[in-house]
Scaffold this motif. Structure first.
Motif: not given
Lengths: 197, 92
Positions: B50-57, A140-141, A20
């Motif tokens: 939102v950023v965390s959920r949406k940027a993960k593969e 943050d991710v 990822s």
């Protein structure tokens, strides 16, 4: 070398996370796969350098980042950008007043954030220079601690904090622009679009 | 009690749970008394999620699983889970 084999099998639990991050770094699946493969090859060869009891995940991310810098960034021939425009603190939040013309309640505000698409968040991250993108992504991710990120990037924790501070501001400004493009937020310099449907 | 500027300056450290206990408590104390700062914190907590959920593969591509398995002689189902690579839904 049974130990080395056991080690690499243990390290594989982090493959989805490394992949990822690799996609965010390289911007495409083929390069991301190569980068992860190369990371594991280097980890396998460098197994002797890993100290038992230290943070395996951080060690792997560190190899990933170094491999990216040495191999892929050079290949992409992109200059290492280290500058970002100065952006006001809490940029998106301060501009959310624009949301409120259409959205009165807190739950409506949440829906607005939900309407930012996965691709837009990924694209917004992609606009950050490499120096800022990985720390913002990891903090943050993946929600890694600042200490762990400092270890991965091999920089002092103060540097991590300053990159996060500036990187997030740029990220949120970009997201604000997408929201504006959608008509989710009324732009300051144009007439509000007529409501559709 | 900490003032608004001090509290907002600690916003990201607070949300990332990076503040020392004393500073963490000061922020909480301020937020209990200050709806305007609380709103800013709420907004950013949601933004982060939102950023965390949406940027993960989420899925490791089957092609990469296969390459890693071949390179390191891994038992792929054991290491990467039981789903056959051919049954795995495309991430796109």
């Amino acid at each position: 070398m049974a130990d080395q084999q056991a080690f690499i099998e243990q390290a594989m639990q982090y493959a989805p996370q490394l992949y990822s991050a690799a996609v965010r770094l390289t911007h495409n699946q083929a390069d991301a796969e190569d980068l992860v493969q190369e990371t594991y090859l280097r980890a396998y060869r460098g197994y002797g350098n890993f100290e038992e009891g230290t943070n395996l995940r951080a060690w792997l991310y560190r190899i990933l980042n170094n491999t990216f810098i040495n191999t892929y960034r050079a290949k992409q021939r992109r200059p290492e950008e280290t500058e970002l425009d100065d952006v006001a603190d809490l940029y998106l939040y301060k501009n959310r007043g624009r949301f409120e013309t259409a959205l009165a309640s807190r739950s409506a505000e949440d829906r607005l954030l939900e309407r930012i698409t996965d691709q837009e968040v990924k694209d917004a991250l992609a606009t950050l220079p490499d120096t800022f993108r990985l720390p913002v992504y990891l903090a943050d991710v993946e929600e890694l601690s600042y200490k762990e990120i400092a270890e991965i990037l091999d920089v002092p924790i103060g540097t991590v904090m300053s990159r996060l501070h500036r990187g997030r501001k740029a990220l949120y400004k970009q997201l604000y622009h997408y929201a504006t493009d959608h008509g989710l937020v009324e732009s300051t310099d144009q007439e509000p679009e007529p409501a559709h449907g | 009690m900490a003032d608004c500027d001090r509290t907002i300056a600690d916003l990201h450290l607070y949300l990332a749970d990076e503040l020392l206990p004393h500073s963490h408590n000061l922020v909480q104390e301020h937020l209990r008394a200050c709806p305007s700062c609380l709103q800013a914190f709420d907004f950013h907590a949601e933004l982060r999620s939102v950023v965390s959920r949406k940027a993960k593969e989420r899925a490791l591509p089957a092609s990469l699983q296969q390459r890693l398995a071949e390179t390191f002689s891994l038992d792929a189902p054991k290491i990467f889970g039981q789903v056959s690579p051919f049954d795995r839904p495309s991430p796109f």
